[in-house]
Design an enzyme around this catalytic site. Structure first.
Site, PDB file in Angstrom:
ATOM      1  N   GLU A  97     -42.588  94.738  51.051  1.00 51.01           N
ATOM      2  CA  GLU A  97     -42.797  93.399  50.525  1.00 51.01           C
ATOM      3  C   GLU A  97     -44.148  92.812  50.912  1.00 51.01           C
ATOM      4  O   GLU A  97     -44.809  93.287  51.840  1.00 51.01           O
ATOM      5  CB  GLU A  97     -41.697  92.480  51.045  1.00 51.01           C
ATOM      6  CG  GLU A  97     -41.782  92.335  52.556  1.00 51.01           C
ATOM      7  CD  GLU A  97     -40.564  91.691  53.193  1.00 51.01           C
ATOM      8  OE1 GLU A  97     -39.498  91.682  52.565  1.00 51.01           O
ATOM      9  OE2 GLU A  97     -40.694  91.221  54.313  1.00 51.01           O
ATOM     10  N   CYS A 110     -49.906  88.043  52.984  1.00 51.89           N
ATOM     11  CA  CYS A 110     -49.410  88.810  54.130  1.00 51.89           C
ATOM     12  C   CYS A 110     -48.927  90.141  53.577  1.00 51.89           C
ATOM     13  O   CYS A 110     -48.022  90.174  52.737  1.00 51.89           O
ATOM     14  CB  CYS A 110     -48.272  87.989  54.750  1.00 51.89           C
ATOM     15  SG  CYS A 110     -47.460  88.824  56.081  1.00 51.89           S
ATOM     16  N   CYS A 117     -40.194  99.860  60.181  1.00 49.68           N
ATOM     17  CA  CYS A 117     -41.011  99.872  61.394  1.00 49.68           C
ATOM     18  C   CYS A 117     -40.216 100.537  62.507  1.00 49.68           C
ATOM     19  O   CYS A 117     -39.008 100.335  62.623  1.00 49.68           O
ATOM     20  CB  CYS A 117     -41.371  98.438  61.793  1.00 49.68           C
ATOM     21  SG  CYS A 117     -42.477  98.387  63.222  1.00 49.68           S
ATOM     22  N   CYS A 121     -38.586  95.487  67.462  1.00 48.33           N
ATOM     23  CA  CYS A 121     -38.584  94.169  68.114  1.00 48.33           C
ATOM     24  C   CYS A 121     -37.242  93.499  67.804  1.00 48.33           C
ATOM     25  O   CYS A 121     -36.781  93.517  66.655  1.00 48.33           O
ATOM     26  CB  CYS A 121     -39.744  93.316  67.607  1.00 48.33           C
ATOM     27  SG  CYS A 121     -41.343  94.090  67.912  1.00 48.33           S
ATOM     28  N   CYS A 124     -36.641  90.951  64.838  1.00 45.79           N
ATOM     29  CA  CYS A 124     -37.300  91.241  63.567  1.00 45.79           C
ATOM     30  C   CYS A 124     -36.401  92.030  62.627  1.00 45.79           C
ATOM     31  O   CYS A 124     -35.864  93.082  63.003  1.00 45.79           O
ATOM     32  CB  CYS A 124     -38.582  92.027  63.847  1.00 45.79           C
ATOM     33  SG  CYS A 124     -39.339  92.676  62.351  1.00 45.79           S
ATOM     34  N   GLU A 165     -46.191  98.336  61.662  1.00 43.24           N
ATOM     35  CA  GLU A 165     -47.215  98.155  62.693  1.00 43.24           C
ATOM     36  C   GLU A 165     -48.519  98.771  62.157  1.00 43.24           C
ATOM     37  O   GLU A 165     -48.640 100.001  62.085  1.00 43.24           O
ATOM     38  CB  GLU A 165     -46.756  98.833  63.991  1.00 43.24           C
ATOM     39  CG  GLU A 165     -47.842  99.079  65.025  1.00 43.24           C
ATOM     40  CD  GLU A 165     -48.682  97.857  65.372  1.00 43.24           C
ATOM     41  OE1 GLU A 165     -48.112  96.842  65.796  1.00 43.24           O
ATOM     42  OE2 GLU A 165     -49.922  97.929  65.198  1.00 43.24           O
ATOM     43  N   SER A 196     -52.977  92.546  62.498  1.00 43.38           N
ATOM     44  CA  SER A 196     -52.104  92.041  63.557  1.00 43.38           C
ATOM     45  C   SER A 196     -51.308  93.192  64.153  1.00 43.38           C
ATOM     46  O   SER A 196     -50.566  93.871  63.456  1.00 43.38           O
ATOM     47  CB  SER A 196     -51.153  91.001  62.953  1.00 43.38           C
ATOM     48  OG  SER A 196     -50.228  90.585  63.910  1.00 43.38           O
ATOM     49  N   HIS A 221     -45.554  87.203  72.116  1.00 38.90           N
ATOM     50  CA  HIS A 221     -44.132  86.831  72.100  1.00 38.90           C
ATOM     51  C   HIS A 221     -43.459  86.673  73.467  1.00 38.90           C
ATOM     52  O   HIS A 221     -42.290  86.277  73.527  1.00 38.90           O
ATOM     53  CB  HIS A 221     -43.305  87.795  71.240  1.00 38.90           C
ATOM     54  CG  HIS A 221     -43.811  87.942  69.831  1.00 38.90           C
ATOM     55  ND1 HIS A 221     -44.454  86.937  69.153  1.00 38.90           N
ATOM     56  CD2 HIS A 221     -43.768  88.997  68.971  1.00 38.90           C
ATOM     57  CE1 HIS A 221     -44.792  87.358  67.941  1.00 38.90           C
ATOM     58  NE2 HIS A 221     -44.392  88.600  67.815  1.00 38.90           N
ATOM     59  N   CYS A 338     -41.075  88.183  58.154  1.00 42.54           N
ATOM     60  CA  CYS A 338     -41.074  89.623  58.357  1.00 42.54           C
ATOM     61  C   CYS A 338     -39.773  90.340  57.966  1.00 42.54           C
ATOM     62  O   CYS A 338     -38.750  90.173  58.607  1.00 42.54           O
ATOM     63  CB  CYS A 338     -41.347  89.838  59.844  1.00 42.54           C
ATOM     64  SG  CYS A 338     -41.866  91.450  60.260  1.00 42.54           S
TER      65      CYS A 338
HETATM   66  S1  SF4 Z   1     -42.212  92.431  64.592  1.00 42.95           S
HETATM   67 FE1  SF4 Z   1     -43.711  93.826  63.649  1.00 42.95          FE
HETATM   68  S2  SF4 Z   1     -43.905  95.491  65.157  1.00 42.95           S
HETATM   69 FE2  SF4 Z   1     -42.021  94.404  65.678  1.00 42.95          FE
HETATM   70  S3  SF4 Z   1     -40.395  95.531  64.584  1.00 42.95           S
HETATM   71 FE3  SF4 Z   1     -41.083  93.854  63.248  1.00 42.95          FE
HETATM   72  S4  SF4 Z   1     -42.608  94.780  61.909  1.00 42.95           S
HETATM   73 FE4  SF4 Z   1     -42.349  96.146  63.686  1.00 42.95          FE
END
Ligand code: SF4
Length: 360
Positions: A97, A110, A117, A121, A124, A165, A196, A221, A338
């Site tokens: 996306e 963005c 990923c 995290c 996320c 990432e 980023s 974070h 995200c």
């Molecule tokens: S915040 Fe960014 S690095 Fe962390 S899991 Fe989500 S997409 Fe991946």
């Protein structure tokens, strides 16, 4: 449903020189690579057949062997505040996306750099999907061309802050940034392209040494190692003190640039005034800006702090020697954060189309 069409390689993420090499077998003059490049980036051509200053037979050869755009738009959602979110299907049926955020004259896109990923995290939605694959530079660049086409707006700013990432897809991300910033192409100002990272330390050093002109943001974070490890598992491999050292190295290499630290505010997790005091202590030696982002709830068990908690968190930061901004959440009504569109659409798909079949 997975796409079944034959995949022709796209020329979109290639430099004029690489395009020239790819078309060498057709015995065309040396300037054709640049001509094709300009048609794709300046005139936003959808097909080689449109390239009216190329011989027709050559255009047909190109059309038979290569592609330009390969993304299929699955969903376009437009928020009440003008934010737009696009869910794309790739040639292999995978999905990712992009989010467009207009703010006066500034229009930020963005973009994603990977499908899913691997970094997991805890807050996320993309992290919960796991990792599927890297995007090609063409698939990265196409997000920008297509968003401009769909929104009818010129994109002024790019942030590599969508799915994935970026520094785990380093060569393709750098190639895409070069193409997006190319004065002979889309010509997005280099300083308005921001990459980023969640903290892939060796790549921060590489990025700094290579002296790329793009902005760098680090998703911090958490203000200490223990908390960072808890919410960002990659912190075990890339500890906070080493991450901060790499940030200091970056600003030392770029005399006029500062680094941006992103900090998502999670209620009851990292939003105490004591955390803010720790941030002042660890970030003060670094030429930086701190961007606070109240969390956009997506059903993972985390919440945004109240306005009152945010104000209390901000108090110790008033004395910080760096700039602090609080990002207004945009596109809340379409969950433009995200990984959230993908997860939402997949959930619908499971329910409506395949109630008994797993998506994996
Ligand atoms: S915040 Fe960014 S690095 Fe962390 S899991 Fe989500 S997409 Fe991946």
């Amino acid at each position: 449903m997975k796409s079944t069409t034959v995949h022709r390689p796209s020329l979109l993420g290639e430099t004029p020189e690489a395009i020239q090499q790819a078309i060498a077998r057709f015995n065309q003059p040396r300037y054709r690579g640049k001509q094709i490049y300009k048609w794709m980036h300046l005139k936003n051509a959808d097909s080689f057949l449109e390239m009216s200053d190329l011989p027709l037979a050559f255009r047909q050869q190109l059309e038979a062997h290569f592609a330009i755009k390969t993304l299929r738009l699955v969903v376009r959602e437009v928020s009440r505040d003008g934010t737009e979110k696009y869910l794309w299907e790739l040639h292999d049926g995978l999905r990712m996306e992009s989010v467009l955020i207009p703010d006066g004259q500034r229009v930020t896109l963005c973009i994603s750099s990977q499908v899913g990923c691997a970094l997991d995290c805890q807050f996320c939605a993309t992290g919960r999907m796991g990792f599927s694959r890297n995007l090609t530079s063409g698939e990265i660049v196409e997000q920008v061309l297509r968003a401009q086409q769909l929104s009818g707006r010129r994109i002024t700013n790019i942030v590599f802050m969508g799915m994935g990432e970026p520094f785990l897809n380093y060569p393709r991300v750098i190639q895409a940034a070069r193409i997006l910033g190319d004065p002979e192409g889309l010509a997005i100002a280099n300083k308005r392209i921001t990459i980023s990272t969640s903290g892939i330390i060796p790549k921060i050093y590489q990025f700094a040494r290579e002296k790329h002109p793009y902005g760098l943001a680090i998703s911090l974070h958490a203000p200490n190692q223990a908390l960072r490890e808890q919410i960002m598992p990659l912190a075990e491999k890339f500890p906070l003190d080493e991450l901060l050292a790499s940030a200091r190295f970056y600003v030392a290499q770029h005399k006029r640039l500062r680094i941006t630290f992103e900090y998502v505010l999670l209620k009851g997790v990292n939003d105490e005034p004591a955390h803010a005091r720790e941030l002042v202590r660890i970030l003060s030696p670094i030429r930086c800006k701190l961007n606070l982002i109240p969390y956009n709830d997506c059903g993972l068990g985390f919440q945004a702090p109240s306005e009152e908690r945010i104000q209390k968190f901000l108090e110790p930061l008033l004395r910080a020697p760096f700039t602090v901004t609080v990002r207004r959440n945009r596109g809340n009504d379409i969950q433009a954060a995200c990984g959230q569109l993908y997860v939402k659409t997949e959930a619908k798909k499971r329910f409506i189309i395949q109630p008994a079949v797993s998506e994996s």
